[in-house]
Design a protein around this motif. Sequence first.
Motif, short mmCIF file in Angstrom:
data_model
loop_
_atom_site.label_atom_id
_atom_site.label_comp_id
_atom_site.label_asym_id
_atom_site.label_seq_id
_atom_site.Cartn_x
_atom_site.Cartn_y
_atom_site.Cartn_z
N ALA A 21 35.08 74.41 92.90
CA ALA A 21 33.94 75.06 92.68
C ALA A 21 32.71 74.63 93.62
CB ALA A 21 33.37 74.75 91.10
N ALA A 22 33.06 73.28 93.96
CA ALA A 22 32.04 72.58 94.77
C ALA A 22 32.25 73.07 96.11
CB ALA A 22 31.85 71.12 94.65
N LEU A 23 33.34 73.36 96.67
CA LEU A 23 33.99 73.49 97.66
C LEU A 23 34.05 74.91 98.14
CD1 LEU A 23 36.51 70.76 98.21
CD2 LEU A 23 34.09 70.86 99.50
N GLY A 24 33.83 75.89 97.05
CA GLY A 24 34.16 77.37 97.33
C GLY A 24 35.48 77.72 97.56
N TYR A 25 36.34 77.04 97.01
CA TYR A 25 37.70 77.32 97.09
C TYR A 25 38.47 77.71 95.84
CZ TYR A 25 37.89 74.53 101.39
OH TYR A 25 37.77 73.95 102.75
N THR A 26 39.50 78.22 95.75
CA THR A 26 40.11 78.44 94.49
C THR A 26 41.05 77.24 93.94
OG1 THR A 26 42.47 79.21 95.40
CG2 THR A 26 40.84 80.92 94.81
N GLN A 27 41.28 77.00 92.66
CA GLN A 27 41.62 75.62 92.32
C GLN A 27 43.28 75.69 92.99
OE1 GLN A 27 41.51 75.17 88.09
NE2 GLN A 27 42.96 73.58 88.19
N SER A 28 43.88 76.70 93.23
CA SER A 28 45.14 76.85 93.60
C SER A 28 45.25 76.41 95.13
CB SER A 28 45.71 78.24 93.70
OG SER A 28 47.03 78.37 94.50
N ALA A 29 44.13 76.81 95.86
CA ALA A 29 44.23 76.33 97.37
C ALA A 29 43.51 74.71 97.68
CB ALA A 29 42.80 76.98 98.14
#
Length: 289
Positions: A21-29
Motif C-alpha cells: 500500500a505504501a509503495l503503490g504495488y500489489t502484494q504479489s509484486a
Amino acid sequence: MNRYLTFEKVVALGSFTKAAAALGYTQSAVSQMINALEAEVGVRLITRGRGQITLTAEGKRLYPWIERLVAQYRTLENKVDEVHGLDGGVIRIGTISSVTRQWLPKLIQEFEQQYPNVRFVFHQGDYALNSEWIKTGAVDFGIVTPPAVKNMQTIPLKSEQLLVVLNPNHPAAQLKAVPLTMLAHDPYIMVEQGNYSEPLNAFHAAHITPNLKFTIHDDYAIMTMVEQDLGFSILSELVLNRMPFKIKALPADPPIQMNLALGFKDKDALPLASQRFIDFMAARKRELV
C-alpha cells in the motif's frame, strides 16, 4: 534497487500488505521482489507468518547494511534531483475542485518535506478541460476519468461513489438509497463535467431522460441551490465531505461510480518535478480519502 527499497519498507512496516500500500504495488509484486532479492543474495531473509513477518538470522545480519544502502541511494537521488533542477521546479496540474480541496493539500505538504522549493500551478477544470490542457501542454498532467480520455496514459487513483444530493424536505430524503426513477421529473442541477457525465450515463442506462434544469461548474453553488429546494444533484462523495450545507446525500439505486486517474501524454518527457509528483501520488493512492 527496487528490491532493496521494497525489502526495507516491508521490514519497517512489518507487513507485505502495508508495504504494498505504501509503495503503490500489489502484494504479489512485493512478494516477487522479496523472492528475487533472496535469490540474488542466496539466503532466506524473511520468515512469513500469519499477518506478520520476522527476519531470519541471516536477514538480521544483512538488514543494517541494506538500510545504509537504501539511505545512500536516497541521498544520491536527491543530489541527482538538484542537478536536474527539481529543487526549484514547477509542477503544473489540471485538477478538479474536490481533489484540490481534499487530496492535494496533504500530498503537497508531504512532498514539500523532501522538495521544499518546488512550485505548484493549478488549472482547475473538469474532465474535458483537463484532458485538453494535457494535450496542448498547458499542464504536465491532470485528474481525468479513463473512459473520457483517448490517446493518453493513465494511472488509476480511486473509485468514488456518486451520491444523490437532496433538500431535506424531498420525499426521498428519508430513504437509504434513492431510485433514479423517483428523480425522473424533478429539476436536475448538473455539475459541468465536459463531454462525459457518469450521472447522465446512469440515467440513460435506466432509460430515463432527466429534467435537466441547470448546468453549473461550481459544486458549492449547486449545494446552495439544493439547499434552497431548486432541485436535486448528483455529486462525488469526495466533494461532499465536511460540507456545512443543510442537504441530504444518499446513494443512488442503482449505484453510480466515478473513476479518478492521473492522465498524461508521455511521462518520461515531463519535467522531473512532475514525474516525481506523479510517482508520489501513485504510491499514496490507497491513503486518499
